[in-house]
Every structure is written in C-alpha cells, then in structure tokens.
Design a protein around this motif. Structure first.
Motif, short mmCIF file in Angstrom:
data_model
loop_
_atom_site.label_atom_id
_atom_site.label_comp_id
_atom_site.label_asym_id
_atom_site.label_seq_id
_atom_site.Cartn_x
_atom_site.Cartn_y
_atom_site.Cartn_z
N ASP A 18 2.82 14.46 -8.86
CA ASP A 18 3.88 15.46 -8.88
C ASP A 18 4.33 15.76 -10.31
O ASP A 18 4.46 16.92 -10.70
CB ASP A 18 5.07 14.98 -8.04
CG ASP A 18 6.19 16.00 -8.00
OD1 ASP A 18 5.95 17.12 -7.50
OD2 ASP A 18 7.30 15.68 -8.48
N ARG A 19 4.54 14.71 -11.10
CA ARG A 19 4.96 14.89 -12.49
C ARG A 19 3.89 15.66 -13.28
O ARG A 19 4.22 16.60 -14.02
CB ARG A 19 5.22 13.54 -13.14
CG ARG A 19 5.78 13.67 -14.56
CD ARG A 19 5.86 12.34 -15.28
NE ARG A 19 4.51 11.85 -15.52
CZ ARG A 19 4.09 10.62 -15.25
NH1 ARG A 19 4.89 9.74 -14.71
NH2 ARG A 19 2.85 10.26 -15.50
N VAL A 51 1.53 6.84 -6.85
CA VAL A 51 0.47 7.81 -7.13
C VAL A 51 0.99 9.22 -6.91
O VAL A 51 0.78 10.12 -7.74
CB VAL A 51 -0.78 7.54 -6.27
CG1 VAL A 51 -1.77 8.69 -6.36
CG2 VAL A 51 -1.44 6.23 -6.69
N LEU A 52 1.70 9.43 -5.81
CA LEU A 52 2.25 10.75 -5.52
C LEU A 52 3.26 11.18 -6.57
O LEU A 52 3.31 12.36 -6.95
CB LEU A 52 2.87 10.78 -4.12
CG LEU A 52 1.88 10.68 -2.96
CD1 LEU A 52 2.64 10.56 -1.63
CD2 LEU A 52 0.93 11.86 -2.95
N VAL A 110 0.85 -1.21 0.00
CA VAL A 110 0.00 0.00 0.00
C VAL A 110 0.87 1.25 0.00
O VAL A 110 0.62 2.19 -0.76
CB VAL A 110 -0.96 -0.01 1.22
CG1 VAL A 110 -1.64 1.34 1.39
CG2 VAL A 110 -1.98 -1.13 1.08
N GLU A 111 1.91 1.26 0.83
CA GLU A 111 2.80 2.43 0.88
C GLU A 111 3.48 2.67 -0.46
O GLU A 111 3.58 3.81 -0.92
CB GLU A 111 3.86 2.24 1.97
CG GLU A 111 3.31 2.39 3.37
CD GLU A 111 4.37 2.20 4.43
OE1 GLU A 111 5.56 2.04 4.10
OE2 GLU A 111 4.00 2.21 5.63
#
Length: 76
Positions: free
Chosen positions: A25-26, A20-21, A13-14
C-alpha cells in the motif's frame, strides 16, 4: 479487522500478511504521488528535464521509468 485466529502459527501468518499489505500500500501510494508529479511537470512543460541538474532525461530512462524526475547520473 476480524479477530485473530486462536492458533499462534496462523496468527503469525496473518500478521506477516498484514505487513506485506502495508508495504505494498505504501509503495503504491508513493508511485501514485510520483505519477501525479510527472503529470504536473508535463503541464508545466518541464517533463523530461532533470530536477537535480537541469539536463535532459534520456528517452530510454523515461520509457523505463516514465515518472522519473532525475536523470540517470543524478539517480546514481
């Protein structure tokens, strides 16, 4: 930057959250570059002119995507 959880499921999950982050960000950085380019075009008096064909970009398209630099025909 903290160590991963001992539980494998929690690690998965992490890592998925990290991916996803990174994508968000991109995408945000890309959008900021597009906005900066649109501002440059405004300063040069070229905003609203398609950089591909030279035609005017429809006002409704600019309303929908203010940082676009191509008309709908060239974007298709």
């Amino acid at each position: 930057d903290k160590p991963l959880e001992a539980d494998f499921a929690e690690q998965a999950v992490e890592r998925a959250n990290d991916e996803v982050l990174e994508v968000l960000d991109r995408d945000m950085r890309d959008e900021v570059r597009q906005i900066d380019h649109a501002i440059e075009l405004m300063e040069k008096g070229k905003y609203g002119i398609c950089e591909s064909c030279g035609d005017s970009i429809a006002p409704k398209r600019l309303e929908a995507v203010p940082y676009t630099n191509v008309c709908i025909n060239c974007a298709s």
